[in-house]
Design an enzyme around this catalytic site. Structure first.
Site, PDB file in Angstrom:
ATOM      1  CD  GLU A 286      43.749 -59.028 -39.245  1.00 34.12           C
ATOM      2  OE1 GLU A 286      44.539 -58.432 -38.485  1.00 34.12           O
ATOM      3  OE2 GLU A 286      43.526 -60.249 -39.152  1.00 34.12           O
TER       4      GLU A 286
ATOM      5  CB  CYS B 150      46.155 -52.860 -23.099  1.00 36.00           C
ATOM      6  SG  CYS B 150      47.636 -51.879 -23.121  1.00 36.00           S
TER       7      CYS B 150
HETATM    8  P1  NAD Z   1      44.114 -59.591 -31.463  1.00 32.35           P
HETATM    9  O1  NAD Z   1      44.788 -60.572 -30.567  1.00 32.35           O
HETATM   10  O2  NAD Z   1      42.815 -59.963 -32.072  1.00 32.35           O
HETATM   11  O3  NAD Z   1      45.084 -59.251 -32.705  1.00 32.35           O
HETATM   12  C1  NAD Z   1      46.432 -58.879 -32.517  1.00 32.35           C
HETATM   13  C2  NAD Z   1      47.250 -59.333 -33.714  1.00 32.35           C
HETATM   14  O4  NAD Z   1      47.219 -60.756 -33.783  1.00 32.35           O
HETATM   15  C3  NAD Z   1      46.725 -58.817 -35.049  1.00 32.35           C
HETATM   16  O5  NAD Z   1      47.819 -58.440 -35.845  1.00 32.35           O
HETATM   17  C4  NAD Z   1      45.972 -60.006 -35.624  1.00 32.35           C
HETATM   18  O6  NAD Z   1      46.024 -60.045 -37.024  1.00 32.35           O
HETATM   19  C5  NAD Z   1      46.718 -61.192 -35.044  1.00 32.35           C
HETATM   20  N1  NAD Z   1      45.832 -62.343 -34.793  1.00 32.35           N
HETATM   21  C6  NAD Z   1      44.531 -62.310 -34.418  1.00 32.35           C
HETATM   22  N2  NAD Z   1      44.060 -63.556 -34.242  1.00 32.35           N
HETATM   23  C7  NAD Z   1      45.067 -64.405 -34.521  1.00 32.35           C
HETATM   24  C8  NAD Z   1      45.201 -65.808 -34.501  1.00 32.35           C
HETATM   25  N3  NAD Z   1      44.182 -66.598 -34.177  1.00 32.35           N
HETATM   26  N4  NAD Z   1      46.387 -66.348 -34.831  1.00 32.35           N
HETATM   27  C9  NAD Z   1      47.431 -65.557 -35.149  1.00 32.35           C
HETATM   28  N5  NAD Z   1      47.367 -64.212 -35.181  1.00 32.35           N
HETATM   29  C10 NAD Z   1      46.202 -63.628 -34.863  1.00 32.35           C
HETATM   30  O7  NAD Z   1      44.017 -58.222 -30.658  1.00 32.35           O
HETATM   31  P2  NAD Z   1      43.276 -56.877 -31.086  1.00 32.35           P
HETATM   32  O8  NAD Z   1      41.809 -57.076 -30.995  1.00 32.35           O
HETATM   33  O9  NAD Z   1      43.842 -56.344 -32.336  1.00 32.35           O
HETATM   34  O10 NAD Z   1      43.754 -55.905 -29.906  1.00 32.35           O
HETATM   35  C11 NAD Z   1      43.090 -55.782 -28.684  1.00 32.35           C
HETATM   36  C12 NAD Z   1      43.773 -56.606 -27.623  1.00 32.35           C
HETATM   37  O11 NAD Z   1      45.135 -56.221 -27.478  1.00 32.35           O
HETATM   38  C13 NAD Z   1      43.164 -56.413 -26.239  1.00 32.35           C
HETATM   39  O12 NAD Z   1      43.109 -57.649 -25.593  1.00 32.35           O
HETATM   40  C14 NAD Z   1      44.156 -55.486 -25.549  1.00 32.35           C
HETATM   41  O13 NAD Z   1      44.171 -55.554 -24.147  1.00 32.35           O
HETATM   42  C15 NAD Z   1      45.426 -55.979 -26.117  1.00 32.35           C
HETATM   43  N6  NAD Z   1      46.489 -54.992 -25.978  1.00 32.35           N
HETATM   44  C16 NAD Z   1      47.473 -55.245 -25.072  1.00 32.35           C
HETATM   45  C17 NAD Z   1      48.477 -54.329 -24.895  1.00 32.35           C
HETATM   46  C18 NAD Z   1      49.579 -54.596 -23.920  1.00 32.35           C
HETATM   47  O14 NAD Z   1      50.626 -53.984 -24.034  1.00 32.35           O
HETATM   48  N7  NAD Z   1      49.420 -55.501 -22.965  1.00 32.35           N
HETATM   49  C19 NAD Z   1      48.482 -53.135 -25.637  1.00 32.35           C
HETATM   50  C20 NAD Z   1      47.454 -52.924 -26.562  1.00 32.35           C
HETATM   51  C21 NAD Z   1      46.456 -53.870 -26.733  1.00 32.35           C
END
Ligand code: NAD
Length: 497
Positions: free
Chosen positions: A176, A281
């Site tokens: 979002e 990441c």
């Molecule tokens: P995030 O976990 O906050 O959000 C990811 C998605 O989950 C979003 O679409 C969000 O709306 C949803 N979300 C958030 N909280 C939620 C909840 N409590 N319940 C259900 N859905 C929820 O992650 P972010 O801040 O957007 O991204 C950064 C993170 O992603 C870092 O930890 C990074 O390392 C990781 N990442 C990992 C990879 C990989 O391939 N391993 C790649 C890119 C990013």
């Protein structure tokens, strides 16, 4: 205020929920739009549209599906500049880096152009008398992707490039924080000839995520984000009988052996540690120089380079990296730097205060370099996800490799050395999913697969490559007999005698 809605059945649609979230321009710190947060009912409408459209798409021969992917790739190239600027304005990464984000996604689309070949099954002629046996890969139906803020173009394309080419319909639930690019990708897919309903974008928060996980017609969920949410998605998705792949957070170590080329290491650590403000990441977040002599020589090279990093608005072509995604995240990163000092680490370069005229409210942080970080520190155990490079000194090869091996995350790692035997041993023994040898960010290309180990990934299939095709299809194996005459009834399990 401009509103961002959803992309359903080939057009923009409102969910009429009255729930909105701010979308910022991280460079100015100002709200630039409001994204509407959908409800479970709206998600159900999107799934129903996808379910209605999917059978005809699955029945479209794979070569024709590939042609849509070819056309989409050409449109991405045509609109690269505009897409990159849009991405940059919501995320805060530089335009050049945003182009890399799109390009890496485009490469998965190129991979998906080979779908006729990738979906070919296996065939055994004469598996028994008059018996042939063959397998085929069929799409799952409606599948979903839930994506993070940090790669708003690449990560949706990792998922839908493969899923759609395989004949599925795809529901995208973007972050979002930067929701516009996935919608724009939907418009381009339509222009490329994708039938309406095959790619749906539903914006929202946990409400929509839970609705996806609970909906019986969503057969698989691909997730990328933080580990706590990844674990939740994996566990809940499995409870609802879904196939789930859930990629999580990271803490990527670069091991620097005494024979490494320190000038190259310095360049690589600056790019991989601070590029995109460290919000990758696969960023290198811990450098592990082997011996104090190497550590001192490395820090002497790194310090002036970190101090000279140019931070600024994402649209400025001169800057090395832009702002962080949000005010809260910026404060979080500062808190972790504070914490590491409290824990006894040595702050070599302090990037906590940085400000620019005209951009005082932007979410900027300078680069920080922290020495003498140890495995017991909370600031070492946690993913900081900012422009912060930690140094954890090691005495020898064994104590160096022990660090990534003992860490909760196992996404990426790198080793710097001229010694082929040491590199080979490292690649073999390290408990991490993606390994670089004199390569700082070893992100596999589209025709290989992306995925970490330990708390960096839940589920057993990686993203894209043949693993992606496996994730988004199910195998059916057919045994066919065309006998010349009627056979006798057999009551024991058939075996090859
Ligand atoms: P995030 O976990 O906050 O959000 C990811 C998605 O989950 C979003 O679409 C969000 O709306 C949803 N979300 C958030 N909280 C939620 C909840 N409590 N319940 C259900 N859905 C929820 O992650 P972010 O801040 O957007 O991204 C950064 C993170 O992603 C870092 O930890 C990074 O390392 C990781 N990442 C990992 C990879 C990989 O391939 N391993 C790649 C890119 C990013």
């Amino acid at each position: 205020m401009r509103e961002i809605h959803h992309f359903i059945d080939g057009q923009s649609k409102k969910a009429q929920t009255g729930r909105f979230q701010n979308v910022y321009d991280p460079s100015t710190g100002k709200v630039q739009a409001l994204v509407e947060l959908a409800s479970a009912d709206f998600l159900a409408e999107a799934v129903a549209g996808a379910k209605a459209a999917q059978p005809a798409w699955a029945a479209t021969n794979p070569q024709k599906r590939a042609r849509v992917m070819f056309a989409f790739k050409a449109l991405l190239e045509r609109d690269m500049e505009d897409l990159a600027r849009l991405l940059s304005s919501e995320h805060g990464k530089t335009v050049a880096d945003a182009k890399g984000d799109i390009q890496r996604g485009l490469e998965v689309i190129e991979f998906a152009c080979g779908i006729p070949h990738l979906l070919k099954g296996e065939f055994t002629e004469g598996a028994g008398p008059g018996i042939d046996m063959y397998s085929m890969r069929q799409p799952l139906g409606v599948v979903a992707g839930i994506t993070p803020f940090n790669f708003p173009a690449m990560i949706p394309m990792w998922m839908f490039g493969v899923a759609i080419a395989c004949g599925n319909a795809f529901i995208c639930k973007p972050s979002e924080k930067d929701p516009s690019v996935p919608i724009r990708l939907g418009e381009l897919l339509k222009e490329a000839g994708l039938p309406d309903g095959i790619y749906q974008v539903v914006n929202g928060d946990k409400v929509v995520v839970d609705a996806i996980l609970e909906h019986p017609d969503v057969k698989a969920v691909s997730f990328v984000g933080s580990s706590a949410v990844a674990e939740y998605i994996y566990a809940k998705g499995a409870t609802y009988g879904k196939r789930v792949q859930a990629m999580g957070g990271a803490k990527n170590h670069a091991i620097i052996l005494p024979d490494a080329d320190l000038d190259q290491v310095t360049n690589d650590l600056i790019g991989a540690g601070y590029g995109s403000a460290g919000e990758r990441c696969m960023a290198i977040s811990v450098a592990v120089p082997v011996t104090d002599k190497v550590a001192d020589a490395l820090i002497a090279r790194l310090k002036p380079r970190v101090e000279a990093l140019k931070v600024g608005p994402s649209l400025d072509p001169e800057v090395d990296y832009g702002p962080l995604i949000s005010r809260e995240h910026r404060q979080n990163v500062i808190n972790w730097i504070d914490k590491s000092v409290q824990e006894g680490a040595e702050l070599v370069v302090d990037g906590r205060t940085v400000s620019f005229q005209g951009y005082e409210d932007g979410f900027y942080l300078g680069g920080s370099l922290i020495d003498r970080v140890t495995p017991t520190m909370e600031s070492y155990k946690t993913e900081i996800f900012g422009p912060v490079l930690q140094i954890a000194r090691a005495e020898d090869f064994d104590s160096a490799i022990a660090l990534p091996n003992a860490h909760q995350y196992g996404n990426g790692t790198a080793i710097y050395t001229r010694n082929g035997r040491a590199a080979r041993e490292f690649a073999s023994r390290v408990e991490v999913g993606m390994v670089g040898i004199n390569v700082p960010i070893p992100v596999p290309l589209a025709y290989h697969s992306f995925g970490g180990w330990k708390r960096s990934a839940f589920g057993d299939a990686n993203q894209h490559g043949t693993e992606g095709v496996r994730f988004f299809t199910k195998v059916k194996t057919v045994t066919a007999r065309w006998p010349e005459g009627a056979g006798a009834a057999e009551f024991v399990i058939p075996t090859m005698k």
